[in-house]
Design an enzyme around this catalytic site. Structure first.
Site, PDB file in Angstrom:
ATOM      1  N   ARG A  61     -11.245 -83.885 -32.031  1.00  5.34           N
ATOM      2  CA  ARG A  61      -9.857 -83.715 -32.487  1.00  5.34           C
ATOM      3  C   ARG A  61      -9.627 -84.136 -33.935  1.00  5.34           C
ATOM      4  O   ARG A  61      -8.760 -83.609 -34.595  1.00  5.34           O
ATOM      5  CB  ARG A  61      -8.917 -84.528 -31.592  1.00  5.34           C
ATOM      6  CG  ARG A  61      -8.719 -83.878 -30.243  1.00  5.34           C
ATOM      7  CD  ARG A  61      -7.585 -84.548 -29.498  1.00  5.34           C
ATOM      8  NE  ARG A  61      -7.803 -84.395 -28.071  1.00  5.34           N
ATOM      9  CZ  ARG A  61      -8.368 -85.326 -27.314  1.00  5.34           C
ATOM     10  NH1 ARG A  61      -8.722 -86.487 -27.806  1.00  5.34           N
ATOM     11  NH2 ARG A  61      -8.567 -85.100 -26.029  1.00  5.34           N
ATOM     12  N   LYS A 169     -23.054 -88.522 -18.136  1.00  9.85           N
ATOM     13  CA  LYS A 169     -22.480 -89.260 -17.034  1.00  9.85           C
ATOM     14  C   LYS A 169     -21.126 -89.802 -17.446  1.00  9.85           C
ATOM     15  O   LYS A 169     -20.905 -89.917 -18.654  1.00  9.85           O
ATOM     16  CB  LYS A 169     -23.408 -90.391 -16.622  1.00  9.85           C
ATOM     17  CG  LYS A 169     -23.624 -91.417 -17.737  1.00  9.85           C
ATOM     18  CD  LYS A 169     -24.157 -92.707 -17.232  1.00  9.85           C
ATOM     19  CE  LYS A 169     -23.094 -93.476 -16.497  1.00  9.85           C
ATOM     20  NZ  LYS A 169     -23.221 -94.928 -16.721  1.00  9.85           N
ATOM     21  N   ASP A 198     -29.412 -88.133 -17.312  1.00  8.21           N
ATOM     22  CA  ASP A 198     -29.490 -89.539 -16.925  1.00  8.21           C
ATOM     23  C   ASP A 198     -30.502 -90.129 -17.895  1.00  8.21           C
ATOM     24  O   ASP A 198     -31.700 -89.862 -17.787  1.00  8.21           O
ATOM     25  CB  ASP A 198     -29.998 -89.678 -15.483  1.00  8.21           C
ATOM     26  CG  ASP A 198     -30.039 -91.140 -15.057  1.00  8.21           C
ATOM     27  OD1 ASP A 198     -30.427 -92.002 -15.873  1.00  8.21           O
ATOM     28  OD2 ASP A 198     -29.672 -91.430 -13.907  1.00  8.21           O
ATOM     29  N   HIS A 199     -30.032 -90.912 -18.861  1.00 11.69           N
ATOM     30  CA  HIS A 199     -30.938 -91.277 -19.960  1.00 11.69           C
ATOM     31  C   HIS A 199     -32.117 -92.132 -19.492  1.00 11.69           C
ATOM     32  O   HIS A 199     -33.123 -92.204 -20.169  1.00 11.69           O
ATOM     33  CB  HIS A 199     -30.169 -91.916 -21.117  1.00 11.69           C
ATOM     34  CG  HIS A 199     -29.815 -93.360 -20.920  1.00 11.69           C
ATOM     35  ND1 HIS A 199     -28.751 -93.752 -20.163  1.00 11.69           N
ATOM     36  CD2 HIS A 199     -30.382 -94.495 -21.383  1.00 11.69           C
ATOM     37  CE1 HIS A 199     -28.687 -95.086 -20.177  1.00 11.69           C
ATOM     38  NE2 HIS A 199     -29.657 -95.562 -20.913  1.00 11.69           N
ATOM     39  N   LYS A 203     -36.685 -92.437 -20.637  1.00  7.97           N
ATOM     40  CA  LYS A 203     -37.428 -93.616 -21.108  1.00  7.97           C
ATOM     41  C   LYS A 203     -38.909 -93.427 -20.811  1.00  7.97           C
ATOM     42  O   LYS A 203     -39.277 -93.008 -19.707  1.00  7.97           O
ATOM     43  CB  LYS A 203     -36.918 -94.884 -20.400  1.00  7.97           C
ATOM     44  CG  LYS A 203     -35.503 -95.286 -20.821  1.00  7.97           C
ATOM     45  CD  LYS A 203     -35.061 -96.553 -20.101  1.00  7.97           C
ATOM     46  CE  LYS A 203     -33.587 -96.817 -20.301  1.00  7.97           C
ATOM     47  NZ  LYS A 203     -33.245 -97.629 -21.450  1.00  7.97           N
ATOM     48  N   GLU A 237     -28.546-106.901 -17.335  1.00  6.86           N
ATOM     49  CA  GLU A 237     -28.083-106.780 -18.728  1.00  6.86           C
ATOM     50  C   GLU A 237     -27.502-108.112 -19.190  1.00  6.86           C
ATOM     51  O   GLU A 237     -26.774-108.758 -18.441  1.00  6.86           O
ATOM     52  CB  GLU A 237     -27.016-105.705 -18.825  1.00  6.86           C
ATOM     53  CG  GLU A 237     -27.549-104.326 -18.504  1.00  6.86           C
ATOM     54  CD  GLU A 237     -26.506-103.273 -18.774  1.00  6.86           C
ATOM     55  OE1 GLU A 237     -26.493-102.723 -19.884  1.00  6.86           O
ATOM     56  OE2 GLU A 237     -25.670-103.032 -17.888  1.00  6.86           O
ATOM     57  N   ASP A 256     -21.554 -97.145 -12.092  1.00  4.72           N
ATOM     58  CA  ASP A 256     -22.047 -97.102 -13.468  1.00  4.72           C
ATOM     59  C   ASP A 256     -23.578 -97.133 -13.521  1.00  4.72           C
ATOM     60  O   ASP A 256     -24.172 -96.530 -14.408  1.00  4.72           O
ATOM     61  CB  ASP A 256     -21.468 -98.305 -14.237  1.00  4.72           C
ATOM     62  CG  ASP A 256     -21.800 -98.277 -15.717  1.00  4.72           C
ATOM     63  OD1 ASP A 256     -21.568 -97.237 -16.347  1.00  4.72           O
ATOM     64  OD2 ASP A 256     -22.289 -99.302 -16.245  1.00  4.72           O
ATOM     65  N   HIS A 261     -28.867 -94.416 -12.482  1.00  3.08           N
ATOM     66  CA  HIS A 261     -30.129 -94.958 -12.982  1.00  3.08           C
ATOM     67  C   HIS A 261     -31.009 -95.562 -11.872  1.00  3.08           C
ATOM     68  O   HIS A 261     -32.194 -95.248 -11.766  1.00  3.08           O
ATOM     69  CB  HIS A 261     -29.869 -96.019 -14.051  1.00  3.08           C
ATOM     70  CG  HIS A 261     -28.942 -95.568 -15.144  1.00  3.08           C
ATOM     71  ND1 HIS A 261     -28.958 -94.288 -15.645  1.00  3.08           N
ATOM     72  CD2 HIS A 261     -27.978 -96.223 -15.839  1.00  3.08           C
ATOM     73  CE1 HIS A 261     -28.037 -94.180 -16.601  1.00  3.08           C
ATOM     74  NE2 HIS A 261     -27.420 -95.342 -16.730  1.00  3.08           N
ATOM     75  N   LYS A 361     -24.077-107.251 -15.063  1.00  4.61           N
ATOM     76  CA  LYS A 361     -23.788-107.551 -16.467  1.00  4.61           C
ATOM     77  C   LYS A 361     -23.656-109.062 -16.613  1.00  4.61           C
ATOM     78  O   LYS A 361     -23.446-109.778 -15.632  1.00  4.61           O
ATOM     79  CB  LYS A 361     -22.494-106.867 -16.890  1.00  4.61           C
ATOM     80  CG  LYS A 361     -22.608-105.343 -16.824  1.00  4.61           C
ATOM     81  CD  LYS A 361     -21.913-104.683 -17.982  1.00  4.61           C
ATOM     82  CE  LYS A 361     -21.998-103.178 -17.919  1.00  4.61           C
ATOM     83  NZ  LYS A 361     -23.039-102.606 -18.763  1.00  4.61           N
TER      84      LYS A 361
HETATM   85  C1  BG6 Z   1     -25.189 -96.793 -19.155  1.00  7.05           C
HETATM   86  C2  BG6 Z   1     -24.094 -97.641 -18.561  1.00  7.05           C
HETATM   87  O1  BG6 Z   1     -25.365 -95.630 -18.409  1.00  7.05           O
HETATM   88  O2  BG6 Z   1     -26.395 -97.527 -19.165  1.00  7.05           O
HETATM   89  C3  BG6 Z   1     -23.939 -98.936 -19.330  1.00  7.05           C
HETATM   90  O3  BG6 Z   1     -22.869 -96.933 -18.589  1.00  7.05           O
HETATM   91  C4  BG6 Z   1     -25.267 -99.651 -19.431  1.00  7.05           C
HETATM   92  O4  BG6 Z   1     -22.969 -99.780 -18.717  1.00  7.05           O
HETATM   93  C5  BG6 Z   1     -26.350 -98.713 -19.933  1.00  7.05           C
HETATM   94  O5  BG6 Z   1     -25.107-100.740 -20.319  1.00  7.05           O
HETATM   95  C6  BG6 Z   1     -27.715 -99.365 -19.867  1.00  7.05           C
HETATM   96  O6  BG6 Z   1     -28.653 -98.557 -20.516  1.00  7.05           O
HETATM   97  P1  BG6 Z   1     -29.930 -99.181 -21.211  1.00  7.05           P
HETATM   98  O7  BG6 Z   1     -30.691 -98.009 -21.708  1.00  7.05           O
HETATM   99  O8  BG6 Z   1     -29.450-100.098 -22.288  1.00  7.05           O
HETATM  100  O9  BG6 Z   1     -30.650 -99.949 -20.138  1.00  7.05           O
END
Ligand code: BG6
Length: 510
Positions: A61, A169, A198-199, A203, A237, A256, A261, A361
């Site tokens: 935007r 996501k 899904d990142h 990895k 985390e 989340d 993941h 977290k």
């Molecule tokens: C994301 C979550 O998908 O993955 C976050 O929304 C999280 O809350 C993150 O911190 C963790 O990813 P990574 O690659 O830092 O382990």
């Protein structure tokens, strides 16, 4: 590499360069674009993995022009690229391909302008009608964007090119909304055009799970209920929710982290060998194993799940406010920032073997690992060492940081009649000496190459939600939790330890 088995050689897809194309990023003024996506694209350019004529169009935007957008991205790459500050000449040629298209996601005229711009780039930069649309917006905008792309014919490419769409996501917030989103997407695009990201799958250490299991002969015969006592999957985390309180308070750790993941990690560890390293063959096996997981019924949540929410405390010597005092969070929030879960995969390989998952977290360390704990020996030969002093063999796949694989076993202490645990260690850094690419580099490249192996298929995402949704329903019907119940900087609530103690087990100390 030539001695790798054929399917893996094909699967690692060494050295392929995609065809010229344009990546259109919706939500281009957002955090993900400057923090992850464009640094990843820049590093691909640095490694000469991008095709000539490669172009980016940012769509958002804000009333920026190309020059302003390029400046924002330059700052983002300088701050976030794994390769450090940008190389000026390389940036100059990369930035020539970057453009910005202002518009709101529901404004048809903005899409008409986007279509013109893409046609112009096809001509000027030779992108041949090949397009990736990347949805990096809040999920509320997805339906509008998908509909508008369809209405403007942008779901198909001109000149015989290809069009693909990457969807970030969260993909839904329960089974019904994930199904509805799938329907909206598939009303406009065909499934092979759709890349649900899904990142974690990008990895290196996660990709290595399949290589470890299926390119080595010695582990797979032990990979089942006969030898394995239980499996622990941890993603811890050492940060609070930072500036994402507004999003997180409507999500929580189960949605989340677990739904995507950790479920993916579980699937990769527990799946059967696929018939080939091909996107559908791999995903068929992942779906099969997700479907074999016994569903936790709403009335069973107290037995199979444990929840926590962090209170004020300190992380790495710095004070952290309690979760309920974070910006965007309801002061009486019942959202979980910690979850522990016990799942059973009910098939011939895994029946009776618990899979414990935990994620939280504000824990003391950032550490993700999968630990396979093996059964102990049936009787003890070495009378000097009592049975209970013997530690079980554990294979720990360390996903991040300190990436590697460790095998723990008992060894005689020299000169003494004692047994002590020792480890055999593989470390990526020591063995390979090169920094791993970021997950987004691999995933963006795979999408441009048309390889969806590391993306989630429709049935996979729905299979995962069908396990998660009844847990939420059970929690909603349960009494309010005594939140907050763990101090930031601790390893989670005491109830999580009790949860394991009930099974005569403990969480691994990491
Ligand atoms: C994301 C979550 O998908 O993955 C976050 O929304 C999280 O809350 C993150 O911190 C963790 O990813 P990574 O690659 O830092 O382990």
């Amino acid at each position: 590499m030539s001695d790798l088995p054929n399917p893996l050689r094909h699967g690692l897809r060494i050295g392929r360069t995609p065809e010229p194309c344009t990546v259109v990023i919706f939500g281009a003024s957002g955090d993900l674009t400057s923090r992850k996506l464009v640094p990843a694209l820049y590093n691909l350019a640095r490694e000469r993995r991008l095709p000539g004529g490669f172009s980016v169009v940012g769509f958002a935007r804000r009333p920026w022009d190309d020059a302003q957008f390029r400046q924002v991205l330059l700052d983002g790459v300088n701050a976030n690229s794994r390769s450090g500050a940008v190389e000026t000449e390389l940036w100059a040629s990369f930035a020539e391909g970057i453009h910005y298209q202002p518009g709101s996601f529901d404004d048809p005229s903005a899409y008409a302008r986007l279509a013109e711009r893409l046609a112009e780039l096809d001509q000027r930069r030779g992108t041949g009608g090949n397009r990736v649309f990347y949805l990096a917006t809040p999920p509320e905008a997805y339906p509008d964007i998908i509909r508008q792309l369809g209405a403007h014919g942008l779901n198909q490419s001109p000149h015989g090119g290809w069009t693909r769409i990457i969807i970030e996501k969260p993909f839904g917030r329960d089974l019904a909304s994930a199904q509805a989103l799938n329907q909206q997407v598939l009303a406009v695009f065909e499934e092979p055009q759709v890349y649900r990201i899904d990142h974690y799958l990008g990895k290196e250490t996660v990709q290595n799970i399949m290589v470890f299991r299926f390119a080595n002969g010695i582990f797979e015969p032990l990979w089942d209920r006969r030898s394995v006592d239980h499996v622990q999957i941890t993603v811890a985390e050492n940060l609070g929710v930072e500036d994402r309180g507004g999003y997180y308070d409507h999500s929580g750790a189960l949605r989340d982290m677990i739904q995507n993941h950790l479920m993916q990690l579980l699937a990769l560890v527990a799946m059967e060998p696929p018939v080939s390293y091909d996107a559908d063959a791999v995903r068929d096996e992942k779906v099969k194993v997700l479907r074999a997981i016994r569903r936790i019924r709403p009335e069973e949540v107290a037995t199979y799940t444990v929840r926590g929410q962090y209170d004020a405390g300190s992380l790495s010597g710095r004070p952290l406010p309690g979760y309920r005092d974070e910006r965007g969070v309801d002061p009486a929030s019942q959202t979980e920032t910690y979850i522990g879960l016990k799942l059973f995969v009910e098939n011939w390989r895994w029946a009776g073997v618990p899979f414990y998952l935990r994620s939280g977290k504000a824990l003391p360390r950032r550490v993700s690992e999968i630990a396979i704990q093996f059964k102990t020996v049936p009787t003890m030969l070495f009378a000097e060492t009592p049975m209970h002093d013997i530690e079980p063999n554990v294979l720990a796949i360390k996903l991040q940081p300190d990436e590697g694989i460790t095998l723990k076993f008992g060894s005689k202490v020299p000169g003494q009649p004692q047994i002590r645990p020792v480890t055999m260690d593989f470390r990526y850094g020591t063995s390979f000496g090169v920094a791993s690419p970021e997950a987004y580099e691999r995933l963006l490249l795979d999408c441009m190459l048309g390889d969806s192996t590391l993306f989630t298929r429709r049935d996979e995402v729905e299979a995962s939600w069908s396990l998660i949704t009844p847990i939420h329903q059970g929690w909603l019907a349960s009494p309010a939790q005594p939140f907050p119940n763990y101090e930031a900087g601790s390893w989670g609530p005491t109830s999580a330890d009790e949860f394991m103690a009930r099974d005569g087990r403990t969480w691994r100390r990491l």
